[in-house]
Motif scaffolding. Sequence first.
Motif, mmCIF file in Angstrom:
data_model
loop_
_atom_site.group_PDB
_atom_site.id
_atom_site.type_symbol
_atom_site.label_atom_id
_atom_site.label_comp_id
_atom_site.label_asym_id
_atom_site.label_seq_id
_atom_site.Cartn_x
_atom_site.Cartn_y
_atom_site.Cartn_z
ATOM 1 N N LYS A 117 41.080 49.477 40.648
ATOM 2 C CA LYS A 117 40.225 49.704 41.941
ATOM 3 C C LYS A 117 40.181 48.541 42.969
ATOM 4 O O LYS A 117 39.253 48.611 43.796
ATOM 5 C CB LYS A 117 38.567 49.739 41.330
ATOM 6 N N VAL A 118 40.989 47.687 42.633
ATOM 7 C CA VAL A 118 41.148 46.421 43.459
ATOM 8 C C VAL A 118 42.290 46.377 44.447
ATOM 9 O O VAL A 118 43.342 46.694 43.814
ATOM 10 C CB VAL A 118 41.064 45.008 42.461
ATOM 11 N N LYS A 119 42.231 46.256 45.567
ATOM 12 C CA LYS A 119 43.250 46.157 46.482
ATOM 13 C C LYS A 119 44.142 44.882 46.553
ATOM 14 O O LYS A 119 45.072 44.975 46.749
ATOM 15 C CB LYS A 119 42.834 46.662 47.773
ATOM 16 N N TRP A 120 43.044 43.741 46.489
ATOM 17 C CA TRP A 120 43.873 42.589 46.955
ATOM 18 C C TRP A 120 43.217 41.722 45.586
ATOM 19 O O TRP A 120 41.824 41.575 45.208
ATOM 20 C CB TRP A 120 43.324 42.040 47.987
ATOM 21 N N VAL A 121 43.889 40.707 45.113
ATOM 22 C CA VAL A 121 43.750 39.829 43.956
ATOM 23 C C VAL A 121 44.247 38.412 44.822
ATOM 24 O O VAL A 121 45.232 38.134 45.135
ATOM 25 C CB VAL A 121 44.693 39.690 42.789
ATOM 26 N N LEU A 122 43.299 37.723 45.102
ATOM 27 C CA LEU A 122 43.283 36.328 45.831
ATOM 28 C C LEU A 122 42.907 35.421 44.698
ATOM 29 O O LEU A 122 42.267 35.622 43.803
ATOM 30 C CB LEU A 122 42.245 36.058 46.958
ATOM 31 N N GLY A 123 44.056 34.477 44.855
ATOM 32 C CA GLY A 123 43.961 33.482 43.726
ATOM 33 C C GLY A 123 43.736 32.097 44.062
ATOM 34 O O GLY A 123 44.235 31.548 45.209
ATOM 35 N N ASN A 124 42.839 31.355 43.345
ATOM 36 C CA ASN A 124 42.564 29.717 43.914
ATOM 37 C C ASN A 124 43.573 29.012 43.316
ATOM 38 O O ASN A 124 43.217 28.201 42.394
ATOM 39 C CB ASN A 124 41.162 29.616 43.084
ATOM 40 N N SER A 125 44.671 29.066 43.814
ATOM 41 C CA SER A 125 45.805 28.184 43.389
ATOM 42 C C SER A 125 46.566 27.933 44.649
ATOM 43 O O SER A 125 46.549 28.524 45.646
ATOM 44 C CB SER A 125 46.419 28.985 42.345
ATOM 45 N N PRO B 288 33.651 46.272 41.372
ATOM 46 C CA PRO B 288 34.666 47.188 42.149
ATOM 47 C C PRO B 288 34.008 48.780 42.172
ATOM 48 O O PRO B 288 34.129 49.355 43.279
ATOM 49 C CB PRO B 288 35.947 47.035 41.532
ATOM 50 N N GLY B 289 33.415 49.167 41.165
ATOM 51 C CA GLY B 289 33.015 50.369 41.027
ATOM 52 C C GLY B 289 31.725 50.758 42.058
ATOM 53 O O GLY B 289 31.600 51.650 42.907
ATOM 54 N N VAL B 290 30.880 49.546 42.350
ATOM 55 C CA VAL B 290 29.811 49.560 43.318
ATOM 56 C C VAL B 290 30.392 49.745 44.882
ATOM 57 O O VAL B 290 30.190 50.330 45.654
ATOM 58 C CB VAL B 290 29.045 48.432 43.197
ATOM 59 N N ALA B 291 31.584 48.930 45.046
ATOM 60 C CA ALA B 291 32.330 48.973 46.188
ATOM 61 C C ALA B 291 32.824 50.219 46.463
ATOM 62 O O ALA B 291 32.661 50.874 47.763
ATOM 63 C CB ALA B 291 33.352 47.895 46.203
ATOM 64 N N THR B 292 33.391 51.056 45.431
ATOM 65 C CA THR B 292 33.920 52.333 45.631
ATOM 66 C C THR B 292 33.007 53.348 46.166
ATOM 67 O O THR B 292 32.977 54.177 46.947
ATOM 68 C CB THR B 292 34.752 52.627 44.281
ATOM 69 N N GLU B 293 31.791 53.355 45.546
ATOM 70 C CA GLU B 293 30.377 54.250 45.620
ATOM 71 C C GLU B 293 30.193 54.193 47.309
ATOM 72 O O GLU B 293 29.647 55.123 47.945
ATOM 73 C CB GLU B 293 29.425 53.710 44.789
ATOM 74 N N HIS B 294 30.446 52.938 47.966
ATOM 75 C CA HIS B 294 29.863 52.356 49.285
ATOM 76 C C HIS B 294 31.075 52.696 50.210
ATOM 77 O O HIS B 294 30.928 52.466 51.193
ATOM 78 C CB HIS B 294 29.277 51.065 49.346
ATOM 79 N N GLY B 295 32.105 53.135 49.647
ATOM 80 C CA GLY B 295 33.512 53.274 50.361
ATOM 81 C C GLY B 295 33.995 52.013 51.100
ATOM 82 O O GLY B 295 34.420 51.991 52.391
ATOM 83 N N ILE B 296 33.895 50.841 50.395
ATOM 84 C CA ILE B 296 34.123 49.754 50.783
ATOM 85 C C ILE B 296 35.326 49.256 49.983
ATOM 86 O O ILE B 296 35.413 48.920 48.841
ATOM 87 C CB ILE B 296 33.145 48.600 50.963
ATOM 88 N N PRO B 297 36.633 48.599 50.631
ATOM 89 C CA PRO B 297 37.482 48.115 49.834
ATOM 90 C C PRO B 297 37.427 46.826 48.994
ATOM 91 O O PRO B 297 36.331 46.141 49.570
ATOM 92 C CB PRO B 297 38.792 47.980 50.899
ATOM 93 N N CYS B 298 37.849 46.791 47.987
ATOM 94 C CA CYS B 298 37.517 45.482 47.136
ATOM 95 C C CYS B 298 38.530 44.518 46.752
ATOM 96 O O CYS B 298 39.742 44.915 46.750
ATOM 97 C CB CYS B 298 36.956 46.253 45.405
ATOM 98 N N SER B 299 38.245 43.281 46.691
ATOM 99 C CA SER B 299 39.288 42.309 46.394
ATOM 100 C C SER B 299 38.593 41.508 45.260
ATOM 101 O O SER B 299 37.200 41.428 45.192
ATOM 102 C CB SER B 299 39.457 41.703 47.701
ATOM 103 N N VAL B 300 39.292 40.890 44.543
ATOM 104 C CA VAL B 300 38.717 39.781 43.526
ATOM 105 C C VAL B 300 39.237 38.586 43.882
ATOM 106 O O VAL B 300 40.345 38.281 44.121
ATOM 107 C CB VAL B 300 39.491 40.404 42.105
ATOM 108 N N LEU B 301 38.461 37.506 44.042
ATOM 109 C CA LEU B 301 38.855 36.190 44.024
ATOM 110 C C LEU B 301 38.950 35.647 42.548
ATOM 111 O O LEU B 301 38.182 35.440 41.758
ATOM 112 C CB LEU B 301 37.905 35.257 44.633
#
Length: 472
Positions: free
Chosen positions: A210-218, A128-141
């Motif tokens: 720093k994470v805009k979306w949390v997607l869940g494998n469920s 997420p920190g790398v995504a922020t540096e590049h101005g790209i929104p971040c999600s976690v699966l």
Amino acid sequence: MVSSEGVEVMMVTLALQGHMNPMLKLAKVLVSKGVHVTLATNDVARKRMLDSKISTHFTSDNCPGRICLEFFSDGLSHEFDRDKDTGTFIASLKANGPKNLSNLITHLKANGNQFSCIISSPFITWVPGVATEHGIPCSVLWIQSSTVFSIYYHSIKSPNLFPSLENPNEIVQLPGMLEFTVGDLPTFMLPSSPPHFQLWVAEFISVLDKVKWVLGNSVHELEEEAVNSLSSVKPINPIGPLVSPILLGKEETVEGSVDMWRAQDSCIEWLNKQAPSSVIYISFGSIIMSTENQIHSIATALKNIKRPFLWVVKASEARKHEFPTGFLEEIEREERGLVVSWCPQEKVLMNRALACFVTHCGWNSALETVVAGVPVVAHPEWTDQPTNSKLLVDVFKIGVRMRNCGEEGVNAEEVKRCIMEVVNGPGAMEMKKRAMELKEAAKKALEDGGSSNQNIDKFITEISAKPYSNNV
């Protein structure tokens, strides 16, 4: 279908079987909806896939999207054993990964890639920190259960909710969730866990800002209480089950697989010759190494049960732990069982010959057995497996838990008792009925109008919106 014209995402994961599989399966779902996907992983995967003669570039003429594989260095040689020395691996990845991934993103952007979102595995907390540096929104699966996500979240944000973690029988009660014991919690939380795992939990929860979306494998309907309890603190959006389309009764629409080990298809031919609901399937995943006691106890139990079985024993385990004298010769002579070093698990689980699945309860395996409608014998070892075992046995009610008997671990009588209870005990029919009900609920979630399909469409709509923002 939602409009996804021109939408491109990067997915970042580790080159571990249990991490790559759900990521690739989500990639295929996104591609089927017209999203372009770049899947980036540490470059040891390139060697493993080339060794297994697996393509490192996927395309499809049948879909409007595509999947491309890219690699970045974790700072270690291909020969380094990342499974054995996880501490060194995590430290090297943390030191070298951010710069190398950032350089890869810069290179891809220079070549015309415009990423609307970066989707990260939860185990790489610096992404997420790398995504922020590049101005790209971040999600976690989130590749484990929503219940485990809730446990980790509350352990950092509300530690007062937890008792002393020394006593495995101590009761834990979290908001909106069923009652647990300390022994049911993920092992990463326990005092006995290596410090780098405990640090990872704290780092992961802290980086969620720093994470805009949390997607869940469920599936929402499988873990409704846990998902609902998170809605007011850190919402998780179930988009699973992320399993192969063949397990859902559909055809593959995107070519490519990232199996790190060569599967033995001969086991499917063997299964096809067995009677319906007769075969015991035993597999403990790609990381856990069975002990000599486990090998001997399972072998003795299988010999005494006298039912057909398919047993996955990794080649490294077979060399290290000898089977009981005469065991392999006897099963070959009687043609009653098959021992293989790896197998196409989803094809095995959907085979009509399966009676039950003796599993370590990794979340991928747990979801696959739910979608296949196969009852389980749960034998958890570490990380999220004890919690998954609790879900499978006490919440989903599709199996029994195998208990260790002293310091030596499980014994042959316990293995036999659990298997017989699931396949022929007084509650066996109810477990099978429940398994089939959950199978239908899981499949329905991914259909048009289903809860997971709606969450995926909502996510694509939101990452399609401009201007992008990392503000949560």
